[in-house]
Write an enzyme that holds these catalytic residues in place. Structure first.
Site, PDB file in Angstrom:
ATOM      1  N   GLY A 214       0.854  -1.221  -0.409  1.00  0.00           N
ATOM      2  CA  GLY A 214      -0.311   0.204   0.503  1.00  0.00           C
ATOM      3  C   GLY A 214       0.689   1.161   0.468  1.00  0.00           C
ATOM      4  N   GLU A 432       1.031 -36.331   2.433  1.00  0.00           N
ATOM      5  CA  GLU A 432      -0.446 -35.408   3.219  1.00  0.00           C
ATOM      6  C   GLU A 432      -0.414 -35.381   4.564  1.00  0.00           C
ATOM      7  OE1 GLU A 432       0.038 -32.495   1.863  1.00  0.00           O
ATOM      8  OE2 GLU A 432       0.701 -32.939  -0.192  1.00  0.00           O
ATOM      9  N   ASP A 508       9.218 -29.337  -0.585  1.00  0.00           N
ATOM     10  CA  ASP A 508       9.162 -29.124   1.047  1.00  0.00           C
ATOM     11  C   ASP A 508      10.513 -29.336   1.558  1.00  0.00           C
ATOM     12  OD1 ASP A 508       6.969 -30.355   1.053  1.00  0.00           O
ATOM     13  OD2 ASP A 508       7.133 -32.403   1.294  1.00  0.00           O
TER      14      ASP A 508
HETATM   15  P1  ADP Z   1       2.493  -1.209  -3.278  1.00  0.00           P
HETATM   16  O1  ADP Z   1       3.196   0.517  -3.882  1.00  0.00           O
HETATM   17  O2  ADP Z   1       3.338  -0.928  -2.114  1.00  0.00           O
HETATM   18  O3  ADP Z   1       3.270  -2.273  -4.108  1.00  0.00           O
HETATM   19  P2  ADP Z   1       0.205  -0.844  -3.599  1.00  0.00           P
HETATM   20  O4  ADP Z   1       0.099   0.271  -2.747  1.00  0.00           O
HETATM   21  O5  ADP Z   1       0.451  -0.369  -5.115  1.00  0.00           O
HETATM   22  O6  ADP Z   1       0.814  -0.922  -3.175  1.00  0.00           O
HETATM   23  O7  ADP Z   1      -1.329  -1.422  -3.447  1.00  0.00           O
HETATM   24  C1  ADP Z   1      -1.510  -2.171  -4.053  1.00  0.00           C
HETATM   25  C2  ADP Z   1      -3.773  -2.749  -4.223  1.00  0.00           C
HETATM   26  O8  ADP Z   1      -3.180  -3.198  -2.701  1.00  0.00           O
HETATM   27  C3  ADP Z   1      -4.286  -1.107  -3.623  1.00  0.00           C
HETATM   28  O9  ADP Z   1      -4.467  -0.541  -4.604  1.00  0.00           O
HETATM   29  C4  ADP Z   1      -5.062  -1.081  -2.701  1.00  0.00           C
HETATM   30  O10 ADP Z   1      -6.237  -2.129  -3.080  1.00  0.00           O
HETATM   31  C5  ADP Z   1      -4.778  -2.903  -1.830  1.00  0.00           C
HETATM   32  N1  ADP Z   1      -4.059  -2.520  -0.044  1.00  0.00           N
HETATM   33  C6  ADP Z   1      -2.374  -3.238  -0.329  1.00  0.00           C
HETATM   34  N2  ADP Z   1      -2.268  -2.452   1.237  1.00  0.00           N
HETATM   35  C7  ADP Z   1      -3.203  -2.146   1.491  1.00  0.00           C
HETATM   36  C8  ADP Z   1      -4.424  -1.491   2.787  1.00  0.00           C
HETATM   37  N3  ADP Z   1      -3.367  -0.971   3.898  1.00  0.00           N
HETATM   38  N4  ADP Z   1      -5.333  -1.030   2.875  1.00  0.00           N
HETATM   39  C9  ADP Z   1      -5.907  -1.347   1.754  1.00  0.00           C
HETATM   40  N5  ADP Z   1      -6.071  -2.070   0.697  1.00  0.00           N
HETATM   41  C10 ADP Z   1      -4.230  -1.913   0.832  1.00  0.00           C
HETATM   42 ZN    ZN Z   2       4.846 -32.734   0.905  1.00  0.00          ZN
END
Ligand code: ADP
Ligand code: ZN
Ligand code: MG
Length: 608
Positions: A214, A432, A508
């Site tokens: 995010g 498994e 594994d």
């Molecule tokens: P990064 O830039 O860290 O690689 P992004 O900000 O592009 O990640 O996140 C990708 C998507 O993942 C976002 O558009 C959102 O939908 C989801 N996401 C990631 N972290 C969160 C969070 N803390 N809360 C809500 N959605 C999130």
């Molecule tokens: Zn296995």
């Protein structure tokens, strides 16, 4: 992503033909039109002849007396301009005056299209044309290549609040990051408050963390909260096809930002330009360095009190140039880590809010089963669940959909029509149950929640799911040994029952070996070496490659120690299975029949 227009499908030959046609028109029609007005050079005798035949209407002597210009009718009765060399001919003037037609002695205009003009004309029309054609092409190319060719113009897009539409409410978990960023938001709202006390805010903040946690989302949320212009550019956009463009873009970006202050500049994936200078790579290195230098200069050059805040994001902080990280530049580092149990629950809820759900969904159960996943993964799980609900013809998402989509994210889709022979199916079932039984019979192992032998698109022929009851932050040596025993449990069952070794255990074995090696080289969990680190993690957020740092001799000793640890785990697994042989048979038969056992079913048979 810049919006791309569909490239026109007209082939090159089309433009080639147009060029030819236009050149043809110029040669056949336009040039002769000009020629008509031009002057024909003729012999003196032709001039005399015209004079005799009274066809001349106008005559002029050139200033230097060398040439005679005249206008006469040609044999077809058309008026034309001529030029001829003047001959010593004293009686010429008399004869002109005596001519039957009344000859005018006046300037003959236009005298001639100057040779220079003709030359320029024939040179520039094609050039202009080719230039125009080039523009058409470059425009198309630009569209195809996402504006990589826009000379010197930055692609920094201005986002305003309405456009990102994201606020901190969209970001679940990540409370620490939000807190750190809300200070920046506050600063952008009332810079005076900070100026009064004499505090300067950090010029830049660097969001650091694994992919999908995010970071980009947080930056957008800051813009939404701060309600100021938001310039966003991705590091890869700086690295241009043409040398020097990267630096020009940085300059351009900061110029724009300066005009729009207070505002936020967001540089995503900054590691693409901010790599340590002087390491690795020959070609293109110069370009990157120039871009980075420009960035450093710009960051020093502007006054943060004006209200330009620079945010950047990366998942490779270790590769960034130290100059970027020194105070006065990106001095504030905001970690954006993988979410914990609470964070995962919150993220699931945020994304579930946009989707029709049955009441009473247990998000925490899903969060517990998804330790180690990122926010992006969780968003994906919610969406997969919604898709599954639609496939099943329902209009609301159920708990079952979420559980299934967790497995899809972990192991891929079910391969319903994979054909696996009964004999192989049997081996897989024992494998498994081997894992599950070893796990269940050890203290402190995470409870088994699901065992399945339905093959998955990831290539897994079956798997055993274990879910921790609480979030774990530490792993003891005992836990690590348990884990290795559990991982070797599959192979142990194959050996014990069928006396064979199959390739099914490859994954594994890899996991067990990696864990054992980490125990020795990083966790200080081997008696032989104690607390010595032999390996360092080079990129903690991207897979965690490690670099071994010891003598060849020690390296060999480490390998021996790793082998010893895995062997210990393997022996433990075999002993556990031997002690519970009848349960191994009973559980495997149950699994073969039902293909999937829940944790509860498993425990019921085990404790019966
Ligand atoms: P990064 O830039 O860290 O690689 P992004 O900000 O592009 O990640 O996140 C990708 C998507 O993942 C976002 O558009 C959102 O939908 C989801 N996401 C990631 N972290 C969160 C969070 N803390 N809360 C809500 N959605 C999130
Ligand atoms: Zn296995
Ligand atoms: Mg991102």
């Amino acid at each position: 992503m810049p919006e791309r227009r569909k490239p026109t499908k007209k082939p090159l030959i089309f433009y080639y033909l147009i060029t030819l046609a236009i050149l043809f028109v110029i040669n056949v029609i336009v040039l002769p039109m000009f020629m008509k007005n031009s002057i024909t050079e003729v012999d003196y005798s032709v001039f005399l002849e015209a004079l005799q035949e009274n066809r001349i209407s106008q005559v002029e002597m050139s200033d230097d007396g060398q040439q005679i210009y005249y206008v006469a009718q040609d044999r077809h009765g058309q008026t034309q301009q001529y030029v001829t060399v003047a001959m010593p001919d004293p009686s010429l003037l008399d004869r002109l005056l005596e001519s039957e037609t009344k000859i005018q002695f006046s300037r003959i205009m236009p005298r001639q299209i100057s040779p220079l003009l003709t030359y320029l004309f024939s040179l520039f029309v094609p050039i202009l044309f080719i230039f125009g054609l080039g523009r058409v092409f470059s425009k198309q190319l630009q569209q195809r290549m996402g504006n990589t060719m826009s000379f010197g113009k930055s692609n920094a897009k201005i986002y305003v609040e309405a456009q990102t539409g994201k606020t901190f409410r969209d970001v679940a978990g990540q409370e620490e990051a939000k807190e750190a960023l809300s200070e920046i938001v506050d600063f952008l709202h009332n810079p005076d408050k900070y100026a009064k006390i004499g505090a300067t805010l950090p010029k830049g903040a660097l969001l650091v963390g694994p992919p999908g946690t995010g970071k980009t989302l947080l930056a957008q949320a800051v813009a939404g909260e701060a309600d100021v212009p938001f310039f966003s550019i991705s590091g890869s956009e700086f690295v241009e096809m043409f040398v020097g463009m990267g630096a020009a873009k940085v300059r351009d970006l900061f110029k724009q930002a300066d005009e729009k202050a207070p505002c936020i500049v967001f540089i995503d994936e900054i590691d693409t330009i901010g790599k340590k200078r002087g390491d690795g790579g020959l070609a293109g290195n110069d370009e990157r360095e120039q871009t980075l230098n420009q960035l450093l200069t710009e960051m020093d050059g502007f006054d943060s009190r004006k209200g330009v805040v620079i945010l950047a994001a990366t998942n490779r902080p270790e590769s960034l140039d130290p100059a970027l990280l020194r105070p006065g530049r990106f001095d504030r580092r905001i970690p954006v880590e993988l979410p914990d149990l609470k964070g995962r629950t919150a993220i699931l809820q945020v994304h579930a809010a946009k989707i029709a759900m049955e009441p009473g969904i247990d998000f925490e159960a899903i969060a517990r089963a998804t330790a180690g996943t990122s926010g992006a993964d969780l968003a994906n799980i919610i969406n997969e669940a919604a898709l599954r609900a639609v496939r099943k013809g329902r209009d609301r998402v159920q708990q079952r959909d979420l559980e299934e989509s967790v497995e899809v994210i972990i192991a891929g889709y079910e391969r319903k029509n994979a054909t696996i022979s009964p004999k192989e199916k049997e081996i897989i079932a024992y494998h498994e149950i081997g894992h599950a039984l070893v796990a269940a019979k050890q203290n402190n192992s995470a409870p088994v929640t699901k065992i399945t032998i339905i093959p998955r698109t990831s290539g897994a022929l079956g798997y055993t799911m274990q879910v921790e009851e609480d979030e774990r932050h530490l792993m003891s040596k005992e836990d690590a040994m348990n884990r290795i025993a559990t991982l070797t449990g599959g192979r142990a069952a194959e050996e014990l029952i069928f006396n064979i070794a199959t390739t099914g255990a490859a994954n594994d074995i890899e996991q067990a070996t990696n864990l054992a090696r980490a125990m020795v080289t990083r966790y200080g969990m081997s008696d032989q070496f104690g607390m010595v680190a032999f390996e360092t993690i080079t990129n903690p957020y991207l897979g965690g490659d490690s670099m071994r740092n010891c003598s060849g001799e020690t390296s060999a000793a480490i390998d021996r120690e790793v082998i010893k640890i895995v062997k210990q785990g393997h022996e433990r697994a075999i002993n556990i299975l031997k002690d519970n042989l009848d349960k191994l048979h009973e559980l495997s038969r149950a699994l073969l029949k039902k293909e999937t056992l829940t944790g509860q079913e498993f425990m019921e048979i085990l404790n019966a």
